[in-house]
Design a protein around this motif. Structure first.
Motif, PDB file in Angstrom:
ATOM      1  N   ALA A   3       0.808  -1.210   0.000  1.00  0.00           N
ATOM      2  CA  ALA A   3       0.000   0.000   0.000  1.00  0.00           C
ATOM      3  C   ALA A   3       0.844   1.264   0.000  1.00  0.00           C
ATOM      4  O   ALA A   3       0.362   2.326  -0.398  1.00  0.00           O
ATOM      5  CB  ALA A   3      -0.928   0.007   1.219  1.00  0.00           C
ATOM      6  N   THR A   4       2.095   1.182   0.430  1.00  0.00           N
ATOM      7  CA  THR A   4       2.938   2.376   0.512  1.00  0.00           C
ATOM      8  C   THR A   4       3.766   2.572  -0.760  1.00  0.00           C
ATOM      9  O   THR A   4       3.732   3.639  -1.381  1.00  0.00           O
ATOM     10  CB  THR A   4       3.873   2.289   1.722  1.00  0.00           C
ATOM     11  N   PHE A   5       4.511   1.560  -1.167  1.00  0.00           N
ATOM     12  CA  PHE A   5       5.402   1.701  -2.317  1.00  0.00           C
ATOM     13  C   PHE A   5       5.142   0.679  -3.419  1.00  0.00           C
ATOM     14  O   PHE A   5       5.756   0.782  -4.493  1.00  0.00           O
ATOM     15  CB  PHE A   5       6.863   1.574  -1.865  1.00  0.00           C
ATOM     16  N   GLY A   6       4.270  -0.296  -3.184  1.00  0.00           N
ATOM     17  CA  GLY A   6       4.066  -1.310  -4.202  1.00  0.00           C
ATOM     18  C   GLY A   6       5.354  -2.092  -4.444  1.00  0.00           C
ATOM     19  O   GLY A   6       6.113  -2.374  -3.518  1.00  0.00           O
ATOM     20  N   PRO A   7       5.667  -2.414  -5.693  1.00  0.00           N
ATOM     21  CA  PRO A   7       6.889  -3.178  -5.986  1.00  0.00           C
ATOM     22  C   PRO A   7       8.120  -2.299  -6.245  1.00  0.00           C
ATOM     23  O   PRO A   7       9.130  -2.795  -6.739  1.00  0.00           O
ATOM     24  CB  PRO A   7       6.502  -3.938  -7.263  1.00  0.00           C
ATOM     25  N   GLN A   8       8.034  -1.012  -5.911  1.00  0.00           N
ATOM     26  CA  GLN A   8       9.143  -0.102  -6.220  1.00  0.00           C
ATOM     27  C   GLN A   8      10.418  -0.496  -5.470  1.00  0.00           C
ATOM     28  O   GLN A   8      10.368  -0.915  -4.303  1.00  0.00           O
ATOM     29  CB  GLN A   8       8.779   1.337  -5.843  1.00  0.00           C
TER      30      GLN A   8
END
Length: 604
Positions: free
Chosen positions: A446-451
């Motif tokens: 929810a915060t950065f996804g797969p980044q």
């Protein structure tokens, strides 16, 4: 390429919105009372429920958009993702989020109360006599709605002037990520305070209803097949009721002309037959509801589809048991991780810098986020599960004030007032659900996804290092990343930024919301274990409080009788033969127990 990818993400969101409208319409239509159905109440409820689902389902769109700006395999930004374009994308998302959050608040605090009072003010006699007009009803509803308008104004004024948390030297809030969250924009802070307070209230409701519904829904699906089909139930009940009334008529005729009336034996038998008649009438109403008698084609079609998919529902119920347990474990792991490893504890509402313990749901979402829309479909399933659990929880427990039941929620028997009140509860629950999804169930996703970013030293902060030759240097983005490359590559989602802004600026909300998640887990565990060993009490108070019965049948009992009943419900006819269900002696336990529409068995 970037425009095509962004467009596909928004198209997926539009498709989900159409699905939300269909789900909201069917849900409202199935639950409301047909004879009290009004266009205004139905429209408000459908629109509000669609807005709620749109708010939750914007989260994976948010995550997909910010994730599309980076190459996760190389830990760098894409060439087209300039700071200006990224900021434009985030600005668009913020506008959509603030619009939906504000719309939810207005619907919850103003529109629904106005609709409630407008409906309550209706007087059929006064309208027919011309003493009541639409204008007078609107004016009467507005007078009561002013109270809720004052509540809105007070909330925003408190949020506008209340002092927020401030960074202190040596405090974790001095980190760049948290400095960015400390808002000096007073209108934005006022909205954050209002949403934070509503989320806090919603969390209390979420813990009670959603936790109970999440435990009851899978079991309700497993128990969905009755031991007697609706056509069989209707035919046998009609026959027994006819025999009962004929026997009462015989007793009354036999004792006509007697000076003392009925003798003691006949009087006891007549009293027993009268009690049995009430039970049979109650069962007749149940059979009429189950067969859709006198109801619209949509309700009848819904009942048919429910009968057709009963075998699938059994398998689906077992899968939901597994999924609900995975959700329980994931929330518990994140809760323990936050309680133990949060960098600022109560100072920032237990914001977690990065995942320290393997968490299954978060891992699944992060991995599938690399291939949109797989994560969106999974998120949609998860959201609908929790939303359906909330509805099941409200329908099972009812709308209560302490121990007093104010409204009951039943399929085809829900009054407009109860429907509006339940919609308010769902509005508050969705705000709490947003927090739970982003902070407990899948925090990294929810915060950065797969980044990811390349954790290699650089001399120039504007230069992005290459990790092609150093794949071990690729690290998942986190709030605590100190490498300048992380600030250039990692873009947090708007929803996580908004929720963390509430937690950091008003830590009290974050602390209460966090510890309430453990109450959610405790309630779920208690209800789940209790439901496995004993079914809930059958609520027959709306028919006859004196005839309330307890359902004692086990979870897997009467399995063999269910398959034939399912087939008869599909074809819509009785087996053509009657059974002896124990009509003698007036024993209500022999007459039988009926299901109440929430997956309880028929035990004859």
């Amino acid at each position: 390429m970037a425009l095509i990818q962004t467009s596909l993400i928004w198209v997926a969101y539009a498709v989900a919105l159409v699905l939300c409208i269909a789900i909201a319409s069917v849900t409202i239509y199935i639950y409301q009372t047909p004879r009290e159905r009004t266009a205004s109440i139905t429209t408000v409820c459908i629109f509000t429920m669609t807005s709620l689902l749109a708010t939750v389902l914007l989260m994976p769109v948010d995550i997909a958009l910010v994730s599309s700006t980076s190459l996760s395999s190389q830990g760098r930004k894409k060439d087209w993702a300039t700071p200006e374009k990224v900021e434009d994308m985030l600005y668009t998302l913020r506008v959509v989020y603030y619009t939906l959050y504000s719309l939810d608040a207005v619907l919850c605090l103003l529109v629904i109360p106005f609709s409630y009072f407008y409906y309550e003010d209706y007087d059929e006699v006064a309208t027919e006599q011309g003493n009541q007009t639409i204008v007078s009803r609107i004016w009467g509803a507005l007078k009561y709605t002013v109270v809720f308008l004052l509540i809105c104004i007070i909330l925003f004024l408190i949020g506008f002037f209340v002092p927020a948390a401030r960074s202190m030297k040596g405090n974790p809030l001095d980190l760049d990520y948290f400095k960015h969250l400390l808002s000096d924009n007073r209108p934005e802070r006022a909205l954050s305070f209002a949403i934070g307070l509503l989320t806090l209230i919603g969390t209390m409701i979420y813990c009670l209803y959603t936790a109970s519904g999440l435990a009851l829904l899978p079991v309700a699906m497993i128990r969905s097949a009755p031991s007697v089909s609706a056509p069989d139930l209707a035919a046998n009940t009609a026959s027994q009721l006819q025999q009962n009334r004929e026997r009462q008529r015989q007793l009354e005729m036999r004792n006509e002309g007697r000076p003392g009336g009925l003798n003691s034996r006949d009087r006891r038998e007549l009293e027993a037959l009268t009690r049995e008649e009430r039970t049979l009438i109650r069962r007749e109403r149940l059979a009429a509801d189950a067969t859709g008698e006198g109801q619209s084609w949509l309700v009848k079609t819904w009942n048919k589809l429910g009968a057709i998919f009963r075998p699938v529902k059994l398998l689906g119920g077992l899968l939901l048991v597994v999924l609900s347990l995975v959700i329980f474990v994931s929330m518990l792991i994140t809760g323990i991780d936050k309680a133990k490893n949060s960098i600022c504890k109560t100072n920032c509402g237990y914001v977690l810098g990065h995942i320290n313990i393997f968490q299954p749901l978060n891992w699944i979402f992060v991995k599938t986020a690399a291939v949109f829309p797989i994560d969106y479909v999974l998120f949609l399933i998860l959201t609908l599960l929790l939303f359906s659990s909330s509805i099941i929880g409200i329908a099972t427990i009812g709308i209560r004030f302490l121990w007093v039941t104010l409204f009951t929620i039943r399929k085809g028997h829900t009054s407009p007032q109860a429907l509006l009140t339940a919609t308010v509860l769902l509005t508050l629950i969705v705000l709490a659900l947003n927090y739970s999804l982003a902070m407990l169930i899948a925090p990294q996703y929810a915060t950065f996804g797969p980044q990811t970013y390349c954790d290699m030293p650089v001399n120039d902060e504007t230069t992005q290092p290459s990790c092609k030759e150093h794949p071990d240097a690729i690290k998942p983005c986190s709030e605590l990343a100190s490498n300048p490359a992380a600030h250039n590559v990692c873009t947090p989602s708007v929803v996580s930024t908004f929720i963390n802004r509430v937690n950091v600026n008003f830590p009290f909300f974050g602390v209460v919301d966090f510890w309430a998640q453990f109450a959610f887990l405790g309630i779920y565990l208690i209800v789940f274990v209790t439901t496995l060993v004993r079914a809930p009490r059958v609520n027959m108070g709306q028919v006859d409080a004196d005839l309330e019965e307890r359902e004692e049948e086990g979870l897997l009992a009467s399995t063999g009788r269910r398959f034939g009943a399912t087939w008869n419900d599909i074809v819509g006819r009785s087996k053509g033969r009657q059974r002896d269900y124990g009509t003698g002696g007036g024993d209500e336990g022999a007459v039988g127990r009926e299901e109440d529409g929430v997956g309880r068995d028929s035990n004859w």
